[in-house]
Write a protein that holds these residues in place. Structure first.
Motif, PDB file in Angstrom:
ATOM      1  N   ALA A  88      28.120  34.126  40.929  1.00 35.68           N
ATOM      2  CA  ALA A  88      29.121  34.840  41.582  1.00 35.68           C
ATOM      3  C   ALA A  88      29.199  34.038  43.016  1.00 35.68           C
ATOM      4  N   GLY A  89      29.505  32.849  43.186  1.00 41.28           N
ATOM      5  CA  GLY A  89      29.246  31.871  44.241  1.00 41.28           C
ATOM      6  C   GLY A  89      30.581  31.412  44.183  1.00 41.28           C
ATOM      7  N   GLY A  90      31.283  31.719  43.484  1.00 41.82           N
ATOM      8  CA  GLY A  90      33.134  31.575  43.613  1.00 41.82           C
ATOM      9  C   GLY A  90      33.804  32.483  44.643  1.00 41.82           C
ATOM     10  N   ASN A  91      35.004  32.047  44.956  1.00 46.34           N
ATOM     11  CA  ASN A  91      36.029  33.539  45.247  1.00 46.34           C
ATOM     12  C   ASN A  91      36.362  34.403  44.549  1.00 46.34           C
ATOM     13  N   SER A  92      37.015  34.792  45.057  1.00 47.73           N
ATOM     14  CA  SER A  92      37.393  36.401  44.231  1.00 47.73           C
ATOM     15  C   SER A  92      38.053  35.841  42.853  1.00 47.73           C
ATOM     16  N   ALA A  93      39.036  34.583  43.109  1.00 53.76           N
ATOM     17  CA  ALA A  93      40.193  34.298  42.282  1.00 53.76           C
ATOM     18  C   ALA A  93      39.567  34.060  41.056  1.00 53.76           C
ATOM     19  N   ARG A  94      38.466  32.871  41.375  1.00 52.47           N
ATOM     20  CA  ARG A  94      37.695  32.177  40.270  1.00 52.47           C
ATOM     21  C   ARG A  94      36.531  33.847  39.519  1.00 52.47           C
ATOM     22  N   ILE A  95      36.587  34.590  40.394  1.00 55.97           N
ATOM     23  CA  ILE A  95      35.587  35.432  39.810  1.00 55.97           C
ATOM     24  C   ILE A  95      36.335  36.414  38.363  1.00 55.97           C
ATOM     25  N   GLU A  96      37.719  36.098  38.980  1.00 58.98           N
ATOM     26  CA  GLU A  96      38.782  36.893  38.330  1.00 58.98           C
ATOM     27  C   GLU A  96      38.977  36.242  37.319  1.00 58.98           C
ATOM     28  N   GLY A 107      37.746  31.174  22.021  1.00 60.46           N
ATOM     29  CA  GLY A 107      37.805  32.117  23.335  1.00 60.46           C
ATOM     30  C   GLY A 107      37.149  29.926  24.040  1.00 60.46           C
ATOM     31  N   LYS A 108      37.459  30.178  24.860  1.00 62.02           N
ATOM     32  CA  LYS A 108      37.405  28.863  26.048  1.00 62.02           C
ATOM     33  C   LYS A 108      37.149  29.359  27.103  1.00 62.02           C
ATOM     34  N   TYR A 109      35.759  28.922  28.138  1.00 64.27           N
ATOM     35  CA  TYR A 109      36.168  29.431  29.636  1.00 64.27           C
ATOM     36  C   TYR A 109      35.459  28.086  30.227  1.00 64.27           C
ATOM     37  N   ARG A 110      35.647  27.458  31.302  1.00 65.84           N
ATOM     38  CA  ARG A 110      35.126  26.660  31.604  1.00 65.84           C
ATOM     39  C   ARG A 110      35.713  27.131  33.528  1.00 65.84           C
ATOM     40  N   SER A 111      34.513  26.439  34.389  1.00 65.21           N
ATOM     41  CA  SER A 111      34.768  26.758  36.031  1.00 65.21           C
ATOM     42  C   SER A 111      33.666  25.368  36.546  1.00 65.21           C
ATOM     43  N   MET A 112      34.704  24.637  36.875  1.00 67.59           N
ATOM     44  CA  MET A 112      34.721  23.228  37.808  1.00 67.59           C
ATOM     45  C   MET A 112      34.143  23.566  39.269  1.00 67.59           C
ATOM     46  N   GLU A 113      33.099  22.889  39.265  1.00 68.49           N
ATOM     47  CA  GLU A 113      32.671  22.580  41.376  1.00 68.49           C
ATOM     48  C   GLU A 113      33.489  22.222  41.976  1.00 68.49           C
ATOM     49  N   ASP A 166      38.066  21.793  46.040  1.00 73.10           N
ATOM     50  CA  ASP A 166      39.098  21.323  44.501  1.00 73.10           C
ATOM     51  C   ASP A 166      38.688  22.308  43.290  1.00 73.10           C
ATOM     52  N   GLY A 167      37.508  23.160  42.930  1.00 68.57           N
ATOM     53  CA  GLY A 167      37.026  24.089  42.012  1.00 68.57           C
ATOM     54  C   GLY A 167      38.325  24.639  41.239  1.00 68.57           C
ATOM     55  N   TRP A 168      38.071  25.280  40.076  1.00 70.85           N
ATOM     56  CA  TRP A 168      39.196  25.858  39.251  1.00 70.85           C
ATOM     57  C   TRP A 168      38.142  25.983  38.230  1.00 70.85           C
ATOM     58  N   GLU A 188      44.879  31.080  31.176  1.00 72.82           N
ATOM     59  CA  GLU A 188      45.277  30.824  32.689  1.00 72.82           C
ATOM     60  C   GLU A 188      44.175  29.907  33.228  1.00 72.82           C
ATOM     61  N   ASN A 189      44.527  28.982  34.708  1.00 74.06           N
ATOM     62  CA  ASN A 189      44.234  28.202  35.137  1.00 74.06           C
ATOM     63  C   ASN A 189      44.594  29.078  36.124  1.00 74.06           C
ATOM     64  N   ARG A 190      42.914  29.076  37.360  1.00 74.16           N
ATOM     65  CA  ARG A 190      43.295  29.394  38.449  1.00 74.16           C
ATOM     66  C   ARG A 190      42.221  28.984  40.072  1.00 74.16           C
ATOM     67  N   GLY A 191      42.484  27.838  40.836  1.00 72.83           N
ATOM     68  CA  GLY A 191      41.307  27.925  41.587  1.00 72.83           C
ATOM     69  C   GLY A 191      41.866  27.048  42.242  1.00 72.83           C
TER      70      GLY A 191
END
Length: 725
Positions: free
Chosen positions: A19-27, A259-265, A277-279, A306-309
């Protein structure tokens, strides 16, 4: 249904929320968990679920002989472990990128390298651009958390315009800005079969923009990916979760879904600047392989993501500091579907038809770009007169591009017209002539293309391969390749730079306009190479090249500065794109493999590159973009060691020379990576490792035309787990 719902809750708990990311990344994260869970739960047949919610292997009707070999549990590739292959076996690995047909890598008349699934797995890398570091002669530099510059034989850039990249036959080279958005090129890495890297031109078969190289990413067939696989990765650089399930309708129709999900710091930056520049990325897709008859194979595959960051975006102002990088939200969505039918007449003859549709929407600070691609291609191979092997084909591609500006004022970027429909029509033919069986081959061919902006282009090549015995191959080639202008070079209107030169009475803004009279960039390449196995267990591959470039596109001043009083007083300098650059690029690459013991393999390479291109009338930044963006020297060593059949230790060391920038400086660096793999049970694998072990952080690249802030690549630690059922 209750059992599946309960298992979904468990899956969501495993994937976490961060939950530490911004709202766009949480979505995006929320969507990703739903996608992965839905794909997994929807794909598994009812018999795969027990009353206690434990996963059990679904029943399959496949005969054992049809299943891929796997001797190492969860982490094993369908291909055998390369530490168990002889050097002769390695030279017998088949590639298709050089001649659009299967051939031994040892016989290929080009500088080609294959990143196998075993290399992919052992590297511990998590992205496709990072995996390309393994290829000799490629220059891979990370410019930010989600941006890479990947080049071959000089002239690197974040949007590299002279390297053609394909994935399962679908080009991922974008025509708007010329290049590849590498954060958009992703997959379940365990389902990649190989990555073929051709250094040097491939335009005779692949067409415009295959100038300095071709990268062909090949995924496994659905038949090779049966059963359930779950991967989980967590590290200081981010986290990645994926799930894939493969099944079959009968003995001839196979499928997989994933299905695949990634979150980069965020990456650190040089100095006191802060750039987010996280995404995040969520993607899913399927593939179906149907053996219609003994001679007919149908493949259908589709992906959506979908990529967002945040991205560091270059923002201009007519007041100090004039130029700065600020974090801006970027959002990319893409969907494609591809179908390919192949009919085999014999071992020497086949025909295939491939078609795909791709829709891409890319939104960042300046523009919203919606691009649709329609592509169809025919290819036919057949023997002639007993000593000729002919391959020919034809294709058509149409790209509709609609670019809407999202900003006004000095940062407004206008494409005129906003919408443009471009078409490519091509035909090619190549003849492989056997002069002496298994000894001497001469390959000649050409591609003829009708391309947007410059009309008819001809891209011929001639190659020769001499194989005196099964341990030595000498080859040479001469080729012509072109890069057709990108749409931005023809249609753009934007302020490219703002500065305050010494002695100027007011800020100076450079207004860049496109040029409808551009020609294609041209390259003539001379290449030669030698492959040998001088002693048992040791192979060497040497390639040299000398490339001549003409008409490289740069930016030139077209008039005197004009005073503009509003919105803030400044001088405006008119610039226009123009074919001004000429010069050469030369160098060589040496790579080798040494099988020290049955359980230990070493791989090493060294490359040298010198680019000397000059545009006499271009603005000063042009020469730096060509000559100073690729390292002159690169070297790497990889060690793959199996302690036991269930424990392996892998290590890599890279040296990359400094870039030619004077300000800011991008110095040389040494990077060391290492990981340990442990398989405690047949279906379970753990990996733990470090990247950049001996260096806290270092910069690797700066796009001098689009950035001012230097991002640093940090040391990272990770742990991953793979489960197969």
């Amino acid at each position: 249904m209750a059992d599946r719902t309960s298992w979904l809750c468990k899956l969501e708990a495993i994937m976490g929320s961060n939950a530490g990311g911004n709202s766009a990344r949480i979505e995006v994260r929320e969507r990703a968990r739903i996608w992965c869970a839905a794909i997994l739960i929807g794909a598994l047949p009812a018999r795969a679920w027990s009353a206690g919610n434990d996963i059990v292997a679904p029943e399959l009707t496949l005969d054992a002989a049809t299943l891929p070999a796997s001797s190492k549990g969860a982490g094993a590739a369908a291909d055998p472990d390369l530490t168990n292959l002889s050097l002769e076996d390695l030279l017998n690995i088949e590639v298709t990128s050089v001649s659009k047909q299967k051939q031994r890598i040892g016989d290929a008349a080009a500088a080609v390298f294959v990143i196998s699934q075993d290399d992919i797995h052992r590297s511990g890398m998590t992205t496709i651009p990072e995996l390309l570091r393994l290829a000799p002669g490629l220059d891979v530099a990370q410019a930010s958390a989600g941006q890479w510059a990947v080049g071959s034989r000089g002239m690197n850039a974040v949007h590299n315009d002279n390297l053609l990249v394909l994935m399962d036959g679908r080009t991922v080279y974008q025509t708007l800005f010329s290049g590849v958005y590498w954060d958009q090129v992703d997959y379940v890495l365990a389902d990649l079969d190989r990555i073929e890297v051709v250094r040097g031109p491939g335009a005779t078969l692949w067409g415009a923009n295959a100038v300095n190289g071709v990268i062909n990413i090949v995924t496994k067939s659905a038949k090779e990916t049966q059963g359930l696989r779950v991967d989980s990765y967590g590290g200081t650089d981010g986290n990645i979760q994926s799930v894939r399930y493969g099944g079959n309708v009968d003995n001839h129709v196979f499928y997989r879904v994933y299905g695949k999900y990634r979150s980069m710091e965020n990456f650190p930056v040089v100095g006191d600047a802060t750039i987010f520049d996280g995404w995040d990325s969520a993607r899913g897709g399927f593939r179906v392989d149907a053996e219609l008859t003994g001679e007919d194979l149908l493949t259908v595959e589709s992906d959506v993501y979908e990529n967002r960051g945040s991205r560091p975006e270059h923002v201009l102002s007519l007041t100090p500091p004039f130029e700065q990088d600020v974090p801006m939200i970027s959002d990319t969505e893409e969907q494609y579907i591809l179908g390919r039918w192949t009919h085999t007449f014999s071992e020497e003859s086949d025909v295939s038809v491939q078609a795909y549709y791709d829709r891409l929407n890319f939104e960042e600070v300046n523009n919203n770009d919606t691009q649709q691609t329609y592509d169809i291609e025919l290819q036919h191979r057949f023997p002639l007169a007993g000593f000729n092997e002919i391959i020919w084909g034809a294709g058509y591609r149409m790209v509709t591009d609609n670019v809407v500006p999202l900003t006004t004022g000095i940062n407004e970027t206008i494409f005129d017209p906003e919408r443009r429909d471009n078409s490519w029509i091509n035909g090619f033919v190549q003849d492989d002539v056997t002069v002496f069986p298994k000894k001497l081959h001469v390959i000649a061919g050409t591609k003829v293309e009708e391309v947007p902006y410059t009309n008819l282009e001809i891209e011929p090549s001639g190659r020769v391969a001499f194989t005196p015995d099964d341990k030595n191959t000498i080859w040479a080639g001469v080729s012509r390749a072109i890069r057709s202008p990108a749409r931005w070079e023809e249609d753009i209107h934007t302020v490219a730079e703002v500065s305050m030169p010494a002695g100027a009475p007011a800020p100076v803004a450079a207004l860049l306009s496109g040029n409808r009279a551009l020609n294609s960039e041209q390259m003539t390449s001379l290449e030669a190479g030698y492959r040998t196995e001088p002693v048992k267990g040791l192979s060497l591959d040497i390639a040299g090249f000398y490339n001549f470039y003409h008409g490289m596109i740069s930016e030139v001043q077209t008039g005197a500065p004009a005073f503009v009083p509003a919105p803030s007083p400044h001088l405006q300098v008119p610039l226009q794109t123009s074919n001004q650059g000429d010069g050469v690029d030369y160098g060589f690459e040496i790579s080798g493999q040494w099988k020290v013991r049955e359980n230990w393999r070493l791989q090493a390479s060294y490359s040298f590159d010198q680019t000397l291109i000059h545009a006499p009338d271009a603005i000063s930044i042009a020469d730096a973009q060509w000559n100073d963006t690729a390292p002159r020297h690169q070297a790497q060593v990889h060690s793959y060691y199996d302690i036991t059949k269930d424990i392996e230790v892998n290590a890599s060391c890279y040296f990359v020379d400094a870039l030619g920038y004077t300000s800011p400086a991008i110095g040389d660096y040494i990077r060391v990576d290492s990981n340990v793999v442990w398989r405690p049970a047949k279906h379970v694998e753990f990996m733990a490792g470090f990247r950049n072990i001996f260096d806290n952080e270092h910069p690797e690249f700066l796009d001098v035309q689009r950035r001012t802030t230097v991002t640093q690549v940090p040391r990272s630690f990770f742990i991953s787990m793979a489960l197969t059922f």
